[in-house]
Design a protein around this motif. Sequence first.
Motif, PDB file in Angstrom:
ATOM      1  N   LYS A 104     -88.832  25.937  30.891  1.00 43.47           N
ATOM      2  CA  LYS A 104     -87.467  25.425  30.769  1.00 43.47           C
ATOM      3  C   LYS A 104     -86.680  26.190  29.718  1.00 43.47           C
ATOM      4  N   ARG A 105     -87.343  26.547  28.626  1.00 46.04           N
ATOM      5  CA  ARG A 105     -86.654  27.218  27.527  1.00 46.04           C
ATOM      6  C   ARG A 105     -86.311  28.665  27.874  1.00 46.04           C
ATOM      7  N   HIS A 106     -87.189  29.337  28.615  1.00 46.42           N
ATOM      8  CA  HIS A 106     -87.033  30.775  28.821  1.00 46.42           C
ATOM      9  C   HIS A 106     -86.547  31.156  30.215  1.00 46.42           C
ATOM     10  N   LEU A 107     -86.319  30.161  31.083  1.00 47.91           N
ATOM     11  CA  LEU A 107     -85.797  30.438  32.429  1.00 47.91           C
ATOM     12  C   LEU A 107     -84.481  29.690  32.653  1.00 47.91           C
ATOM     13  N   ARG A 108     -83.657  29.624  31.640  1.00 47.17           N
ATOM     14  CA  ARG A 108     -82.446  28.808  31.700  1.00 47.17           C
ATOM     15  C   ARG A 108     -81.457  29.266  32.763  1.00 47.17           C
ATOM     16  N   ARG A 109     -81.447  30.562  33.059  1.00 47.24           N
ATOM     17  CA  ARG A 109     -80.486  31.092  34.032  1.00 47.24           C
ATOM     18  C   ARG A 109     -80.989  31.014  35.464  1.00 47.24           C
ATOM     19  N   ARG A 110     -82.196  30.571  35.652  1.00 47.53           N
ATOM     20  CA  ARG A 110     -82.811  30.588  36.973  1.00 47.53           C
ATOM     21  C   ARG A 110     -83.155  29.184  37.446  1.00 47.53           C
ATOM     22  N   ARG A 111     -83.181  29.030  38.769  1.00 45.32           N
ATOM     23  CA  ARG A 111     -83.775  27.832  39.339  1.00 45.32           C
ATOM     24  C   ARG A 111     -85.282  28.044  39.347  1.00 45.32           C
ATOM     25  N   TRP A 112     -86.013  27.045  38.943  1.00 49.12           N
ATOM     26  CA  TRP A 112     -87.447  27.239  38.832  1.00 49.12           C
ATOM     27  C   TRP A 112     -88.186  25.939  39.151  1.00 49.12           C
ATOM     28  N   ALA A 113     -89.451  26.090  39.457  1.00 48.29           N
ATOM     29  CA  ALA A 113     -90.329  24.950  39.700  1.00 48.29           C
ATOM     30  C   ALA A 113     -91.695  25.263  39.097  1.00 48.29           C
ATOM     31  N   PHE A 114     -92.455  24.215  38.856  1.00 48.23           N
ATOM     32  CA  PHE A 114     -93.764  24.352  38.214  1.00 48.23           C
ATOM     33  C   PHE A 114     -94.812  23.639  39.055  1.00 48.23           C
ATOM     34  N   MET A 115     -95.938  24.304  39.277  1.00 47.49           N
ATOM     35  CA  MET A 115     -97.057  23.708  39.996  1.00 47.49           C
ATOM     36  C   MET A 115     -98.342  24.029  39.246  1.00 47.49           C
ATOM     37  N   ARG A 116     -99.357  23.212  39.481  1.00 49.78           N
ATOM     38  CA  ARG A 116    -100.645  23.421  38.820  1.00 49.78           C
ATOM     39  C   ARG A 116    -101.763  23.237  39.842  1.00 49.78           C
ATOM     40  N   THR A 117    -102.631  24.223  39.957  1.00 52.41           N
ATOM     41  CA  THR A 117    -103.743  24.131  40.892  1.00 52.41           C
ATOM     42  C   THR A 117    -104.777  23.124  40.383  1.00 52.41           C
ATOM     43  N   PRO A 118    -105.534  22.504  41.276  1.00 47.64           N
ATOM     44  CA  PRO A 118    -106.520  21.503  40.844  1.00 47.64           C
ATOM     45  C   PRO A 118    -107.717  22.097  40.116  1.00 47.64           C
ATOM     46  N   ARG A 119    -107.965  23.390  40.326  1.00 50.52           N
ATOM     47  CA  ARG A 119    -109.075  24.099  39.678  1.00 50.52           C
ATOM     48  C   ARG A 119    -108.725  25.584  39.668  1.00 50.52           C
ATOM     49  N   PRO A 120    -109.367  26.398  38.855  1.00 51.77           N
ATOM     50  CA  PRO A 120    -109.063  27.836  38.849  1.00 51.77           C
ATOM     51  C   PRO A 120    -109.389  28.467  40.202  1.00 51.77           C
ATOM     52  N   LEU A 121    -108.391  29.116  40.799  1.00 50.71           N
ATOM     53  CA  LEU A 121    -108.549  29.710  42.124  1.00 50.71           C
ATOM     54  C   LEU A 121    -108.526  31.233  42.098  1.00 50.71           C
ATOM     55  N   GLY A 122    -107.962  31.813  41.047  1.00 56.23           N
ATOM     56  CA  GLY A 122    -107.726  33.246  41.045  1.00 56.23           C
ATOM     57  C   GLY A 122    -106.303  33.550  41.478  1.00 56.23           C
ATOM     58  N   PHE A 123    -105.840  34.755  41.179  1.00 51.31           N
ATOM     59  CA  PHE A 123    -104.437  35.123  41.377  1.00 51.31           C
ATOM     60  C   PHE A 123    -103.978  34.910  42.825  1.00 51.31           C
ATOM     61  N   GLY A 124    -104.626  35.576  43.769  1.00 53.64           N
ATOM     62  CA  GLY A 124    -104.186  35.500  45.160  1.00 53.64           C
ATOM     63  C   GLY A 124    -104.339  34.125  45.758  1.00 53.64           C
ATOM     64  N   ALA A 125    -105.466  33.492  45.514  1.00 54.96           N
ATOM     65  CA  ALA A 125    -105.698  32.165  46.074  1.00 54.96           C
ATOM     66  C   ALA A 125    -104.716  31.146  45.512  1.00 54.96           C
ATOM     67  N   ALA A 126    -104.345  31.272  44.243  1.00 56.59           N
ATOM     68  CA  ALA A 126    -103.363  30.355  43.641  1.00 56.59           C
ATOM     69  C   ALA A 126    -101.996  30.517  44.310  1.00 56.59           C
TER      70      ALA A 126
END
Length: 362
Positions: A74-96
């Motif tokens: 929220k602090r560093h993306l003020r000019r952008r529309r953004w959303a936040f998600m969290r995976t249930p467990r570590p999946l790795g870059f591509g799988a996430a």
Amino acid sequence: MTTAIRTKGTRAPDAAENSFPSVIAVVVTHCGRTWLRRCFTSLNTQTYPFLDVLVVDDASPDWRLQPHLKRIAKRHLRRRRWAFMRTPRPLGFGAAINWALSRVRTDADLLLFIHDDAELSSESVERMVGGISAEEGTAIVGPKILSWDDPSRLEEVGMAVDRFGYPYKGLEHGEIDLGQHDTPSEVFFVTSTCMLVRHDVFRQLRGWDARMRAFSEDLDLCWRARLSGWVVRVEPLAQARHAIALATGQRRSRFRPPRYYSRRNRLRTLAKNSSIPRLVATLPLFVLLAFAEMLAFIVLRQPREILNLARALVWNLVTFPQTLSERARVQRQRKVPDRKLRRLTVRQSARIRFYVSGQAER
């Protein structure tokens, strides 16, 4: 659950009304607080206006520490529309990324995948959008990659491969950036540090190979795109600084050690994407090379590295039935023969010279 991406932040101009492609940047983070603020700030200050951001926390154990990751966004993306998600467990870059994009609604034309330890120059997205829009056959574009600590030092300007799928930068160690590689060009692949991909092509390719977890998944994605008839290019006027945190041990991760994941995933990539004649000729040599490396590590008294290579071979043996299934799907979509990709590969002599000089980094 399905989530709309247009949830927070200042509303951006409508790309459709202006005939410009819309972009959604997907930032995957895991224990990346050290670099994340600079990554977000670089996205926030991009000159390209039609850019939204999706932050995917790949189950970081410290995500609730203060400040919360959502507060940092929220602090560093003020000019952008953004959303936040969290995976249930570590999946790795591509799988996430696959997991997140299966749960959001977005009509973005282009997908920008970026590591949390990468920082873009302000015109990078604009440059890459221009590069991918200039030719209809281009599906993936990457920037020039510079050192995080010393931006005058080159890390990557697109990548080639040898017959075994080993990456080749074509740069001297510590080479200084004097603009000598600033001509846009076609390459075999660009790394997942930062890449811009056509959304429809990404869907056609069924996304990243989720089984790879870390390392070499970028080679696999670009190789599959190439076999489907698409072009991969590097746009050097777009620049990204990269800390290379996972490979250099600066980041806590369950997907280590790098040698194990890189070797196993390169073999899987080779098995999926090579033609039958090439695979028959190359696969035994790949295994022999792995055993030769084991012998070298015996001489060097590095038993852990021997174990890593052995584990990589065993993993591919165990997962071979699933790899065959993936191979069948990839080969059904093949439009380009191997011989047309040879110009983007390197001779074995060049690869061996690079291997000898840089083996310690791999």
